[in-house]
Design an enzyme around this catalytic site. Structure first.
Site, PDB file in Angstrom:
ATOM      1  N   ARG B  45       0.857  -1.189   0.000  1.00 45.75           N
ATOM      2  CA  ARG B  45       0.000   0.000   0.000  1.00 45.75           C
ATOM      3  C   ARG B  45       0.890   1.234   0.000  1.00 45.75           C
ATOM      4  O   ARG B  45       1.658   1.453   0.932  1.00 45.75           O
ATOM      5  CB  ARG B  45      -0.900  -0.016   1.236  1.00 45.75           C
ATOM      6  CG  ARG B  45      -1.838   1.172   1.304  1.00 45.75           C
ATOM      7  CD  ARG B  45      -3.005   0.934   2.237  1.00 45.75           C
ATOM      8  NE  ARG B  45      -2.627   0.986   3.632  1.00 45.75           N
ATOM      9  CZ  ARG B  45      -3.476   0.823   4.660  1.00 45.75           C
ATOM     10  NH1 ARG B  45      -4.740   0.545   4.409  1.00 45.75           N
ATOM     11  NH2 ARG B  45      -3.053   0.914   5.888  1.00 45.75           N
ATOM     12  N   SER B 114     -12.493  -3.964   0.705  1.00 48.14           N
ATOM     13  CA  SER B 114     -12.711  -3.499   2.080  1.00 48.14           C
ATOM     14  C   SER B 114     -14.192  -3.289   2.335  1.00 48.14           C
ATOM     15  O   SER B 114     -14.909  -2.729   1.500  1.00 48.14           O
ATOM     16  CB  SER B 114     -11.978  -2.183   2.335  1.00 48.14           C
ATOM     17  OG  SER B 114     -10.595  -2.374   2.315  1.00 48.14           O
ATOM     18  N   LYS B 143      -4.941   4.465   9.681  1.00 49.13           N
ATOM     19  CA  LYS B 143      -5.820   4.979   8.641  1.00 49.13           C
ATOM     20  C   LYS B 143      -6.617   6.135   9.229  1.00 49.13           C
ATOM     21  O   LYS B 143      -7.324   5.978  10.212  1.00 49.13           O
ATOM     22  CB  LYS B 143      -6.762   3.861   8.178  1.00 49.13           C
ATOM     23  CG  LYS B 143      -7.032   3.877   6.694  1.00 49.13           C
ATOM     24  CD  LYS B 143      -7.563   2.535   6.191  1.00 49.13           C
ATOM     25  CE  LYS B 143      -7.906   2.615   4.721  1.00 49.13           C
ATOM     26  NZ  LYS B 143      -9.257   3.052   4.438  1.00 49.13           N
TER      27      LYS B 143
END
Lengths: 215, 215
Positions: B45, B114, B143
């Site tokens: 990511r 997700s 996050k």
């Protein structure tokens, strides 16, 4: 896909989109009007949009442009280009390498690369690129991370060094369009001039007249 | 590509990378150690990295992981996944739609999505998704745009509603790993716990022991 791409015809006047500048009337209305006025190519550039609406917008533009024979290029995102069946991709120096873009896109796709100096152009001559975006030719307010302007002298210098089509971008306006073409550009790309125009069709028409030397 | 993906085996312990958290030792050293300790899958990511170094990093990880039989997933960017030959793509609700990801990726690729609520899971049941990332299970600092935590009750509730593999992410630690598995997760995904660990191999080993109920 647009049936057969003629680079010199299709790269003549790029509309590079900026949805914020298009305002409330929306990007599709601006694109439609600009193409009616003489834009020959549309590059969808969405730096802030999430991927899902980006793909949806790309598909809507592709559906609008395909019947008109106007190619749609996607800035940066090869996956969005693949998802919407775009005619090509335009990448910058820090985006995916042109070799990778070429390999991922269908045969016959357009791959454009931004060039900010003669040195970058020389480095790119072995890469599978269809045209260079010379950027920026003049000072521009649209791109905040732009390199120093190339000026007309920079366009002339790079023109003398490559056979590839050159599309000039950055600060292009009615007052300098003819001079940039005379310096050796094959086409012009504009953001503000069309996205902010009260009448994008008329603005595109005037720009084409200046570029083409027609009355 | 990893020869044959066994979802339940390969999705057991995801390392989701965060290059900043990996620090000076670098992402590859963390990945190598985490896999040695028991991570079964790596999701790259990179939210801030330019595309060109992103592709280079993805290729380096693919070269590292392929001989180990550990699948590499790419977060969000299908084009980067295609360019580096990754085993799959993980997308969020605002990324490219799973239908498009599936169509663009080679047959047999993993597509993860997700899910932040039971409603999102229900909406996704018809989409071509291999596993759901349940996010976030607990509060997480990694996050910043995360939805409210699902909690163990949320994991149980979603577990009862789908046959698909569930990978839990968000605030997973040694203290709750066993409970999250007991609530019905098929695997866990961690960022900080491995990327920030002084000894990522040992951290992965301890987490696997807690998940697997082995001494």
């Amino acid at each position: 896909m647009v049936e057969r791409i003629d680079l010199h015809k299709h790269l003549r006047l790029h509309l590079v989109t900026d949805s914020a500048l298009c305002g409330a009337r929306g990007i599709e209305a601006v694109v439609e009007a600009a193409v009616r006025g003489g834009a020959t190519c549309v590059q969808l550039r969405e730096k802030a949009l999430d991927r899902r609406p980006f793909v949806e917008r790309a598909r809507a533009l592709k559906a609008l442009l395909a019947p008109l024979g106007v190619p749609l290029l996607i800035n940066d995102r090869v996956d969005v280009a693949l998802a919407c069946g775009a005619d090509g991709v335009h990448v910058g120096q820090r985006d995916m390498a042109p070799e990778d873009v070429r390999r991922l896109m269908p045969p016959g796709s357009i791959v454009g690369l931004s060039i900010e100096s003669a040195a970058q152009m020389i480095a790119a001559e072995r890469a599978p690129v269809d045209y260079y975006g010379l950027s920026p030719v003049f000072d521009t307010s649209t791109k905040t991370d732009a390199a120093p302007p190339l000026g007309l002298a920079g366009v002339r210098r790079i023109r003398a060094m490559t056979m590839r089509p050159l599309v000039a971008i950055g600060g292009i306006g009615f007052e300098n369009a003819a001079a940039v073409m005379a310096a050796g550009a094959d086409g012009l790309a504009v953001v503000s001039l069309l996205c902010k125009a009260a009448d994008p069709a008329d603005a595109a028409r005037r720009l084409r007249q200046l570029m083409d030397g027609t009355p």
